[in-house]
Design a protein around this motif. Sequence first.
Motif, PDB file in Angstrom:
ATOM      1  N   VAL A 162       0.748  -1.265   0.195  1.00  0.00           N
ATOM      2  CA  VAL A 162      -0.020  -0.015   0.084  1.00  0.00           C
ATOM      3  C   VAL A 162       0.807   1.273   0.207  1.00  0.00           C
ATOM      4  O   VAL A 162       1.808   1.083   0.712  1.00  0.00           O
ATOM      5  N   ARG A 163       0.574   2.107  -0.835  1.00  0.00           N
ATOM      6  CA  ARG A 163       1.317   3.502  -0.885  1.00  0.00           C
ATOM      7  C   ARG A 163       1.523   4.018   0.668  1.00  0.00           C
ATOM      8  O   ARG A 163       0.549   3.851   1.302  1.00  0.00           O
ATOM      9  N   ALA A 164       2.534   4.639   0.775  1.00  0.00           N
ATOM     10  CA  ALA A 164       2.779   5.083   2.300  1.00  0.00           C
ATOM     11  C   ALA A 164       1.748   6.002   2.678  1.00  0.00           C
ATOM     12  O   ALA A 164       1.380   6.167   3.829  1.00  0.00           O
ATOM     13  N   ASP A 165       1.327   7.039   1.675  1.00  0.00           N
ATOM     14  CA  ASP A 165       0.174   7.849   1.946  1.00  0.00           C
ATOM     15  C   ASP A 165      -1.272   7.269   2.283  1.00  0.00           C
ATOM     16  O   ASP A 165      -2.119   7.941   2.534  1.00  0.00           O
ATOM     17  N   GLU A 166      -1.257   6.069   1.765  1.00  0.00           N
ATOM     18  CA  GLU A 166      -2.681   5.547   1.889  1.00  0.00           C
ATOM     19  C   GLU A 166      -2.539   4.316   3.331  1.00  0.00           C
ATOM     20  O   GLU A 166      -3.676   4.035   3.617  1.00  0.00           O
ATOM     21  N   ARG A 167      -1.419   4.273   3.841  1.00  0.00           N
ATOM     22  CA  ARG A 167      -1.608   3.393   5.089  1.00  0.00           C
ATOM     23  C   ARG A 167      -2.090   3.538   6.132  1.00  0.00           C
ATOM     24  O   ARG A 167      -2.376   4.938   6.393  1.00  0.00           O
ATOM     25  N   GLY A 168      -2.934   2.820   6.727  1.00  0.00           N
ATOM     26  CA  GLY A 168      -3.876   3.134   7.746  1.00  0.00           C
ATOM     27  C   GLY A 168      -5.271   3.578   7.325  1.00  0.00           C
ATOM     28  O   GLY A 168      -6.162   3.798   8.272  1.00  0.00           O
ATOM     29  N   SER A 169      -5.541   3.421   6.157  1.00  0.00           N
ATOM     30  CA  SER A 169      -6.802   3.826   5.672  1.00  0.00           C
ATOM     31  C   SER A 169      -7.709   2.790   5.582  1.00  0.00           C
ATOM     32  O   SER A 169      -8.813   3.051   5.050  1.00  0.00           O
ATOM     33  N   GLY A 170      -7.296   1.447   5.893  1.00  0.00           N
ATOM     34  CA  GLY A 170      -8.086   0.358   5.368  1.00  0.00           C
ATOM     35  C   GLY A 170      -7.826  -0.260   3.996  1.00  0.00           C
ATOM     36  O   GLY A 170      -8.647  -1.433   4.052  1.00  0.00           O
ATOM     37  N   LEU A 171      -7.094   0.274   3.310  1.00  0.00           N
ATOM     38  CA  LEU A 171      -7.014  -0.108   2.123  1.00  0.00           C
ATOM     39  C   LEU A 171      -6.275  -1.636   2.024  1.00  0.00           C
ATOM     40  O   LEU A 171      -6.781  -2.419   1.308  1.00  0.00           O
ATOM     41  N   GLY A 172      -5.362  -1.770   2.965  1.00  0.00           N
ATOM     42  CA  GLY A 172      -4.824  -3.243   3.163  1.00  0.00           C
ATOM     43  C   GLY A 172      -5.957  -4.328   3.308  1.00  0.00           C
ATOM     44  O   GLY A 172      -5.846  -5.472   2.916  1.00  0.00           O
ATOM     45  N   THR A 173      -6.715  -3.912   4.421  1.00  0.00           N
ATOM     46  CA  THR A 173      -7.830  -4.944   4.694  1.00  0.00           C
ATOM     47  C   THR A 173      -8.628  -4.968   3.378  1.00  0.00           C
ATOM     48  O   THR A 173      -8.992  -6.276   3.093  1.00  0.00           O
ATOM     49  N   TRP A 174      -9.026  -4.113   2.720  1.00  0.00           N
ATOM     50  CA  TRP A 174      -9.838  -4.267   1.536  1.00  0.00           C
ATOM     51  C   TRP A 174      -9.110  -5.028   0.519  1.00  0.00           C
ATOM     52  O   TRP A 174      -9.864  -6.102  -0.134  1.00  0.00           O
ATOM     53  N   LEU A 175      -7.901  -4.983   0.454  1.00  0.00           N
ATOM     54  CA  LEU A 175      -7.314  -5.847  -0.738  1.00  0.00           C
ATOM     55  C   LEU A 175      -7.223  -7.336  -0.345  1.00  0.00           C
ATOM     56  O   LEU A 175      -7.307  -8.209  -0.888  1.00  0.00           O
ATOM     57  N   ILE A 176      -6.946  -7.561   1.055  1.00  0.00           N
ATOM     58  CA  ILE A 176      -6.750  -8.887   1.698  1.00  0.00           C
ATOM     59  C   ILE A 176      -8.114  -9.525   1.452  1.00  0.00           C
ATOM     60  O   ILE A 176      -8.385 -10.804   1.021  1.00  0.00           O
ATOM     61  N   GLU A 177      -9.292  -8.878   1.812  1.00  0.00           N
ATOM     62  CA  GLU A 177     -10.658  -9.371   1.777  1.00  0.00           C
ATOM     63  C   GLU A 177     -11.002  -9.479   0.247  1.00  0.00           C
ATOM     64  O   GLU A 177     -11.610 -10.595  -0.023  1.00  0.00           O
ATOM     65  N   TRP A 178     -10.413  -8.613  -0.770  1.00  0.00           N
ATOM     66  CA  TRP A 178     -10.586  -8.972  -2.327  1.00  0.00           C
ATOM     67  C   TRP A 178      -9.851 -10.334  -2.299  1.00  0.00           C
ATOM     68  O   TRP A 178     -10.468 -11.180  -2.973  1.00  0.00           O
ATOM     69  N   ALA A 179      -8.880 -10.665  -1.933  1.00  0.00           N
ATOM     70  CA  ALA A 179      -8.160 -11.808  -2.470  1.00  0.00           C
ATOM     71  C   ALA A 179      -8.928 -13.084  -1.715  1.00  0.00           C
ATOM     72  O   ALA A 179      -8.846 -14.096  -2.343  1.00  0.00           O
ATOM     73  N   ILE A 180      -9.242 -12.964  -0.429  1.00  0.00           N
ATOM     74  CA  ILE A 180     -10.190 -14.034   0.084  1.00  0.00           C
ATOM     75  C   ILE A 180     -11.321 -14.416  -0.590  1.00  0.00           C
ATOM     76  O   ILE A 180     -11.647 -15.379  -0.917  1.00  0.00           O
ATOM     77  N   ALA A 181     -12.015 -13.459  -1.084  1.00  0.00           N
ATOM     78  CA  ALA A 181     -13.319 -13.754  -1.840  1.00  0.00           C
ATOM     79  C   ALA A 181     -12.934 -14.117  -3.256  1.00  0.00           C
ATOM     80  O   ALA A 181     -13.617 -15.122  -3.770  1.00  0.00           O
ATOM     81  N   GLU A 182     -11.865 -13.737  -3.691  1.00  0.00           N
ATOM     82  CA  GLU A 182     -11.486 -14.312  -5.167  1.00  0.00           C
ATOM     83  C   GLU A 182     -11.135 -15.751  -4.902  1.00  0.00           C
ATOM     84  O   GLU A 182     -11.431 -16.515  -5.771  1.00  0.00           O
ATOM     85  N   SER A 183     -10.400 -16.010  -3.790  1.00  0.00           N
ATOM     86  CA  SER A 183      -9.822 -17.295  -3.662  1.00  0.00           C
ATOM     87  C   SER A 183     -11.219 -18.296  -3.462  1.00  0.00           C
ATOM     88  O   SER A 183     -11.253 -19.258  -3.996  1.00  0.00           O
TER      89      SER A 183
END
Length: 150
Positions: free
Chosen positions: A90-111
């Motif tokens: 996640v870009r440094a200026d986006e960390r802590g925004s929930g974006l990492g969680t959103w990416l992992i949730e996408w990966a779980i859903a796609e899995s």
Amino acid sequence: MNDLEIRPAAPADIPAIVAMLADDPLGAQRESPDDLAPYTAAFERLVGDPHQHLVVAVRAERVVGTLQLTIIPGLSRRGATRSIVEGVRVRADERGSGLGTWLIEWAIAESRRQRCQMVQLTSDATRTDAHRFYERLGFEASHVGFKMSL
């Protein structure tokens, strides 16, 4: 996260992806953002493999996150298919925004969509903040990993 889109990475995204890969002490030692040739060659291999999903998160036409999801059919665990999550950034200026969680949730859903029975990932032993993040999302530290450079 309504202003975010997760989409397959495109060749034009390579510089932004590599910049995120290099944007920490470990990545700074092993990535070379000034020479994109090896990344472009790797990208071509990835897009030619239907088991590889290199995605980017985009906000306001700017790449702000990325991950690679690999689908692995197998014989163990009664013929289970598993997925492996790699290169989560996640870009440094986006960390802590929930974006990492959103990416992992996408990966779980796609899995799940790909009928995987397990999602797994590795994280460098020094990345203790990342370990807490993955544990908060339900991952368990269950194995010891080994690597051999060739």
